[in-house]
Design a protein around this motif. Structure first.
Motif, short mmCIF file in Angstrom:
data_model
loop_
_atom_site.label_atom_id
_atom_site.label_comp_id
_atom_site.label_asym_id
_atom_site.label_seq_id
_atom_site.Cartn_x
_atom_site.Cartn_y
_atom_site.Cartn_z
N UNK A 1 0.87 -1.17 0.00
CA UNK A 1 0.00 0.00 0.00
C UNK A 1 0.90 1.22 0.00
N UNK A 2 0.86 1.96 -1.11
CA UNK A 2 1.74 3.12 -1.28
C UNK A 2 3.20 2.73 -1.09
N UNK A 3 3.57 1.54 -1.57
CA UNK A 3 4.95 1.09 -1.55
C UNK A 3 5.41 0.50 -0.24
N UNK A 4 4.47 0.23 0.67
CA UNK A 4 4.84 -0.31 1.98
C UNK A 4 4.06 -1.59 2.24
N UNK A 5 4.75 -2.61 2.77
CA UNK A 5 4.09 -3.87 3.14
C UNK A 5 4.49 -4.21 4.57
N UNK A 6 3.48 -4.37 5.43
CA UNK A 6 3.72 -4.76 6.82
C UNK A 6 3.60 -6.27 6.96
N UNK A 7 4.68 -6.91 7.36
CA UNK A 7 4.64 -8.36 7.56
C UNK A 7 3.60 -8.69 8.63
N UNK B 1 17.92 -3.34 -3.97
CA UNK B 1 17.65 -2.86 -5.33
C UNK B 1 16.16 -2.59 -5.52
N UNK B 2 15.34 -3.54 -5.11
CA UNK B 2 13.88 -3.42 -5.26
C UNK B 2 13.18 -3.00 -3.98
N UNK B 3 13.78 -3.29 -2.84
CA UNK B 3 13.13 -2.98 -1.56
C UNK B 3 14.17 -2.95 -0.44
N UNK B 4 13.77 -2.39 0.69
CA UNK B 4 14.56 -2.49 1.91
C UNK B 4 13.65 -3.04 3.00
N UNK B 5 14.25 -3.60 4.04
CA UNK B 5 13.48 -4.16 5.15
C UNK B 5 13.86 -3.45 6.44
N UNK B 6 12.87 -3.01 7.18
CA UNK B 6 13.09 -2.55 8.55
C UNK B 6 12.93 -3.77 9.45
N UNK B 7 14.05 -4.40 9.78
CA UNK B 7 14.01 -5.68 10.47
C UNK B 7 13.45 -5.58 11.89
N UNK B 8 13.60 -4.41 12.51
CA UNK B 8 13.11 -4.29 13.88
C UNK B 8 11.60 -4.09 13.96
N UNK B 9 10.99 -3.65 12.86
CA UNK B 9 9.55 -3.41 12.87
C UNK B 9 8.79 -4.33 11.92
N UNK B 10 9.50 -5.11 11.09
CA UNK B 10 8.82 -6.03 10.17
C UNK B 10 8.13 -5.32 9.03
#
Length: 276
Positions: free
Chosen positions: A178-184, A217-226
């Motif tokens: 959603x608007x380029x963001x995905x919440x695990x 390249x295609x995405x980054x992950x915020x590992x502490x917040x998923x």
């Protein structure tokens, strides 16, 4: 995986990152040195002037070490310290988070005991358990909520070398950005505030989810917040449908008549990352 300060320092010692000097040269199995820090029974010492190795039998105090055989040392001779890695690692369980100086709250009582772990030969700086680890059944009372495991160099007492949160695999989770963001789905809000809740994230997209996106390249992950965040110059759209596989921090209540198990291959220690 966090290494405790002790574990990090002893592995650095094993790689030859620690040395001392002979205070007073002597022809003896007992040697006086500037410091015995990092030495323990089984450590290997290299005497640079004599150009010989000796094995530590025992450490008497902060400046005296006893070797398994005599050596004729020289005053001010440099001695390299190589600390042997434990021949057996014992896995313990925690209900409160340990830290770099150890600590935390290890399970105790109610038939609890650390379990010896068997590992494969190291490959690319990683050792992986090659046999399942099964803990005793709690009795007469529960062990509470287990959140972390740790590796010790002894079955009781001893030293905590490294630790990690309990993780569970999440396989082929699907949803759309959603608007380029995905919440695990297993984000940190559902995990009681455990640190570093997400690891080993694999993102697929496209028809049948046959294309694999590239982190950085295609995405980054915020590992502490998923959270997965799209990179605008990458292959993912702002509303991209994703299939995601990852490991997520977890906790497990170990009650009476239940057993805590770590399947073979599910426990790995990465030595190549301990310096960071």
């Amino acid at each position: 995986m966090p290494f405790t300060t002790l574990g990090r320092n002893r592995i650095l010692n094993a790689l030859g990152f620690n040395n001392t000097t002979v205070t007073t040269g002597a022809s003896s199995a007992t040697q006086t040195v500037g410091t015995t820090a990092g030495m323990l029974a089984g450590s290997i010492l290299y005497f640079n002037t004599a150009a010989v190795f000796r094995v530590v039998s025992s450490v008497t105090n902060s400046t005296t070490v006893v070797l398994t055989s005599s050596i004729s040392s020289t005053t001010n001779e440099v001695v390299d310290v190589y600390t042997a890695f434990p021949t057996t690692l014992y896995i313990g369980l925690f209900t409160a988070t340990p830290g770099l100086s150890g600590g935390g709250t290890e399970v105790s009582g109610n038939a609890y005991a650390r379990q010896a772990a068997a590992f494969s030969v190291a490959a690319s700086g990683v050792i992986t358990s090659n046999a399942g680890i099964t803990f005793p059944t709690p009795t007469p009372s529960s062990w509470g909520t287990v959140t972390y495991w740790g590796a010790f160099d002894a079955s009781t007492s001893g030293n905590l070398w490294f630790f990690e949160n309990i993780q569970k695999p999440v396989t082929n989770e699907t949803g759309s950005m959603s608007s380029g963001i995905y919440n695990l789905a297993e984000g940190s809000a559902a995990l009681g505030g455990l640190t570093n809740p997400v690891a080993s994230v694999v993102v697929k997209y496209g028809a049948g989810y046959t294309s694999t996106a590239v982190e950085g390249t295609d995405y980054i992950v915020q590992y502490d917040t998923g959270v997965i965040i799209r990179i605008s110059t990458g292959a993912l759209s702002a509303s991209q449908a994703l299939e995601v596989t990852y490991l997520c921090a977890d906790s497990e209540v170990v009650g009476v008549m239940s057993q805590f198990q770590i399947p073979s291959g599910n426990l790995s220690i990465a030595f190549k990352s301990f310096i960071a």
